[in-house]
Design a protein around this motif. Structure first.
Motif, PDB file in Angstrom:
ATOM      1  N   HIS A 158      -4.768 -32.112  28.901  1.00 56.63           N
ATOM      2  CA  HIS A 158      -4.063 -32.996  27.978  1.00 56.63           C
ATOM      3  C   HIS A 158      -5.117 -33.780  27.196  1.00 56.63           C
ATOM      4  O   HIS A 158      -5.668 -34.755  27.679  1.00 56.63           O
ATOM      5  CB  HIS A 158      -3.128 -33.941  28.722  1.00 56.63           C
ATOM      6  CG  HIS A 158      -1.971 -33.254  29.375  1.00 56.63           C
ATOM      7  ND1 HIS A 158      -0.820 -32.906  28.706  1.00 56.63           N
ATOM      8  CD2 HIS A 158      -1.796 -32.827  30.652  1.00 56.63           C
ATOM      9  CE1 HIS A 158       0.017 -32.302  29.522  1.00 56.63           C
ATOM     10  NE2 HIS A 158      -0.551 -32.242  30.718  1.00 56.63           N
ATOM     11  N   GLU A 183      -4.052 -30.002  23.786  1.00 58.96           N
ATOM     12  CA  GLU A 183      -4.745 -29.682  25.029  1.00 58.96           C
ATOM     13  C   GLU A 183      -6.213 -30.101  25.011  1.00 58.96           C
ATOM     14  O   GLU A 183      -6.767 -30.451  26.053  1.00 58.96           O
ATOM     15  CB  GLU A 183      -4.650 -28.177  25.312  1.00 58.96           C
ATOM     16  CG  GLU A 183      -3.238 -27.691  25.581  1.00 58.96           C
ATOM     17  CD  GLU A 183      -3.200 -26.216  25.942  1.00 58.96           C
ATOM     18  OE1 GLU A 183      -4.296 -25.624  26.117  1.00 58.96           O
ATOM     19  OE2 GLU A 183      -2.097 -25.654  26.046  1.00 58.96           O
ATOM     20  N   TRP A 184      -6.841 -30.059  23.843  1.00 57.75           N
ATOM     21  CA  TRP A 184      -8.274 -30.306  23.757  1.00 57.75           C
ATOM     22  C   TRP A 184      -8.585 -31.360  22.708  1.00 57.75           C
ATOM     23  O   TRP A 184      -7.955 -31.408  21.653  1.00 57.75           O
ATOM     24  CB  TRP A 184      -9.027 -29.008  23.418  1.00 57.75           C
ATOM     25  CG  TRP A 184      -8.689 -27.881  24.335  1.00 57.75           C
ATOM     26  CD1 TRP A 184      -7.733 -26.924  24.150  1.00 57.75           C
ATOM     27  CD2 TRP A 184      -9.294 -27.601  25.597  1.00 57.75           C
ATOM     28  NE1 TRP A 184      -7.697 -26.066  25.207  1.00 57.75           N
ATOM     29  CE2 TRP A 184      -8.646 -26.448  26.120  1.00 57.75           C
ATOM     30  CE3 TRP A 184     -10.317 -28.183  26.336  1.00 57.75           C
ATOM     31  CZ2 TRP A 184      -8.992 -25.889  27.347  1.00 57.75           C
ATOM     32  CZ3 TRP A 184     -10.654 -27.626  27.557  1.00 57.75           C
ATOM     33  CH2 TRP A 184     -10.005 -26.495  28.045  1.00 57.75           C
TER      34      TRP A 184
END
Length: 336
Positions: free
Chosen positions: A45, A69-70
């Motif tokens: 996350h 996510e990144w």
């Protein structure tokens, strides 16, 4: 003619039983939510990731990775990237060169995050038919390469704060024993912090780094929990202790991120976990044991605030003093 018998109205004991059953069912639901929801929604996350290479390669990687996510940061060279990982600015990094990807990780910062970075890099390299090299800049100690001992420290941290609070409350009950509970809680925190750290570092080889620094951090974490529970009990009785213990067990434990690192939990869950004693204790131990204290400031401050809160609650309870029974006039007593 048949006489209809009206069932008796529920007694106080019946209502009490119904309330207890409903309350216990609610506790089970809360426990299920606290333990299951973070696990179901776990994963990267906005996991901090560093990238270095040509501008074109860096831009391609940034565009290919999902934004939720990144959290990608570009660095000028590999030395800057490795320094960022060691300083805990990012959880891992990719050094991109033609036909080759070097993956830099720090397993001690979070094994699951390391696995996610490595898997992502392998998948990306396979698409580009590039070779992959993985370098772990901060692994767990050789005696415990999977970090099992470090991950198992969660329950000793929690119960190491709860059990002494219960024992001290029973042995030195009431207002008269308040100061003894305070002294006993602080003494236990120091002793337990050094003993647990010694076992993990010298007994199982699960920790590295400076023993004194890690022990002081562990003692602070224990003190934060013990003092808070003692303070709640002193001010509100066992109801206060029960409330504090429930928060620690139902929220603090599953949201601590001790095994995975906080970036593996959703943002709101991760933030809440890090401001509770178990999460802050785990982060402080990780910083002291593997990163020479880098990143220890925030969790140490959080734990100090909890310890001070517990002390303030105990001081308030001390100033209130024991409950003095109301004197009944002699003549009124005789009438009664």
């Amino acid at each position: 003619m048949t006489q209809q018998i009206t069932p008796p109205a529920p007694t106080g004991q019946t209502r009490k039983l119904v309330a207890v059953v409903v309350g216990l069912a609610a506790v089970v639901i809360v426990m299920l939510c606290a333990f299951a929801l973070p696990s179901v929604n776990s994963g990267p996350h906005e996991l901090p990731l560093g990238v270095t290479g040509t501008a074109q390669a860096t831009k391609a990687v940034t565009g290919a990775l999902p934004g939720d996510e990144w959290d990608v940061t570009a660095y000028g060279d590999e030395a800057a990237l490795k320094s960022a990982i060691e300083n805990r600015d990012v959880m891992g990094g990719l050094a991109l060169t033609p036909g080759h990807v070097t993956v830099y990780t720090a397993t001690a910062a979070g094994a699951q995050s390391t696995a996610a970075v490595t898997a992502m890099a392998n998948g990306m390299a396979a698409q580009q038919q590039a070779e992959v090299t993985v370098t772990d800049l901060e692994p767990f100690p050789a005696d415990d390469p999977k970090g099992a001992g470090f991950s198992a420290a969660a329950f000793p941290m929690i119960f190491g704060g709860m059990i002494p609070a219960v024992v001290l409350t029973r042995l030195f009950a009431g207002h008269a024993g308040l100061r003894r509970r305070l002294a006993g809680g602080l003494a236990f925190a120091v002793l337990a912090g050094f003993a647990v750290t010694a076992f993990l570092q010298f007994g199982t080889g699960s920790l590295s780094g400076d023993y004194l620094l890690s022990s002081l951090g562990m003692s602070l974490g224990t003190a934060a929990l013990v003092m808070t529970l003692l303070g709640l009990e002193a001010l509100m009785g066992m109801a206060g202790f029960g409330l504090g213990a429930a928060v620690v067990m139902l929220l603090g434990n599953p949201l601590s991120g001790l095994a995975s690192g906080p970036h593996w939990l959703p943002d709101g869950w991760a933030t809440l976990g890090q401001i509770l004693p178990p999460g802050a204790s785990g982060s402080l131990l990780r910083a002291n044991a593997f990163f020479d204290g880098t990143g220890a400031g925030t969790p140490a401050l959080v734990l100090a605030c909890w310890a001070v809160l517990g002390l303030v609650l105990m001081l308030v309870a001390d100033r209130r003093g024991p409950k003095v029974p109301v004197a009944v006039p002699e003549r009124q007593a005789q009438l009664v």
